[in-house]
Design an enzyme around this catalytic site. Sequence first.
Site, PDB file in Angstrom:
ATOM      1  N   TYR A  55     -43.449  67.753  19.811  1.00 28.40           N
ATOM      2  CA  TYR A  55     -42.393  66.762  20.050  1.00 28.40           C
ATOM      3  C   TYR A  55     -41.106  67.277  19.398  1.00 28.40           C
ATOM      4  O   TYR A  55     -40.926  67.181  18.189  1.00 28.40           O
ATOM      5  CB  TYR A  55     -42.852  65.428  19.464  1.00 28.40           C
ATOM      6  CG  TYR A  55     -41.926  64.251  19.600  1.00 28.40           C
ATOM      7  CD1 TYR A  55     -40.702  64.311  20.256  1.00 28.40           C
ATOM      8  CD2 TYR A  55     -42.293  63.018  19.052  1.00 28.40           C
ATOM      9  CE1 TYR A  55     -39.879  63.209  20.358  1.00 28.40           C
ATOM     10  CE2 TYR A  55     -41.479  61.901  19.160  1.00 28.40           C
ATOM     11  CZ  TYR A  55     -40.274  62.005  19.807  1.00 28.40           C
ATOM     12  OH  TYR A  55     -39.460  60.900  19.901  1.00 28.40           O
ATOM     13  N   LYS A 106     -42.521  67.981  24.378  1.00 32.50           N
ATOM     14  CA  LYS A 106     -41.675  66.821  24.685  1.00 32.50           C
ATOM     15  C   LYS A 106     -40.292  67.192  24.169  1.00 32.50           C
ATOM     16  O   LYS A 106     -40.030  67.181  22.979  1.00 32.50           O
ATOM     17  CB  LYS A 106     -42.191  65.561  24.003  1.00 32.50           C
ATOM     18  CG  LYS A 106     -41.317  64.326  24.249  1.00 32.50           C
ATOM     19  CD  LYS A 106     -41.834  63.137  23.440  1.00 32.50           C
ATOM     20  CE  LYS A 106     -41.051  61.871  23.693  1.00 32.50           C
ATOM     21  NZ  LYS A 106     -39.665  61.909  23.200  1.00 32.50           N
TER      22      LYS A 106
END
Length: 308
Positions: free
Chosen positions: A135, A165
């Site tokens: 992330y 992400k």
Amino acid sequence: MEIKNLIAAAYAPMHNDGSINTTKIKDYSKFLIHNKVSGVFMNGSTGDFVSLSTAERKEITLAWSKNKSEDLYLIDHVGHTNLHEAKELATYAADKVDAISVLAPYYFRLNKIEKLVQYCKEIAACAPNLPFYYYHIPVLSGAHFNMNEFLKLAEQEIPSLAGIKFTNNNLIDFQHSKKVANGKFNILFGFDELFINSLPLGATGWVGSTYNHLAPLYYKIKDLFENGQMAEASALQTKAIRFVEILDSKGGFNGVGKGFMRVLGVDCGPSRFPHSTLSDADYKIIKEELDALGLSALFSSTEKSLAK
């Protein structure tokens, strides 16, 4: 498996006293599926993970897993400033969700990309059968590393590495990351305000908080772009940006956006400090302002059965 289309960064539903209210997740799940959202990113920034205990995060993971559907891909963010807690969360999620994700430690910040790879490797190993997504949100984590370089290093160390992400406005790094290992990795774009900018770069999957509220709008932008109607697509993206700006101006987007879910038919309850929780009267004013922009027909909506 390549994750495609919109993934909603899910809110953590709460009772009026601020405790977790997992009974709301069944209707929340139906709401997202009804609006053609392909998945859920739980326990992330939108889900106030930094304001939740490890036990509460597990409660949320379990509730989503109990409402698991073939129509909704579940990604659980298990990152933590404490590596042992992160590994515990990953182990817990291993048989409950479809993938796990972590962001970098954000208090004692990492000073070398090799440390980031090591951190991710240890957590990913706790759920070895699940795809692992890093992330990347440097504005909050402080981990300002090049993702192109990260993928090349992590590929050698993390067998379950599936992608990133990518919540950053560095479109050059995004484009380079998509090309690593001949496009092997799933790079999920995570900057809602730049949704339209990601399309010519080949983005096919997106994770964001406004996909809770405006899923029909983003799918319309995508359709317009694919049909060469760039001016119309750009006008809709501007409306999406105004949505964020208006809610943010009323006390901060995270809290106000969570409360706005009530307007759409899914009551996620109040927000935790330091986010704001507004009244129904406040939301009536906000709704009128958004309607004046022509957004009412582009909001996510509930099924009739949910509205009763």
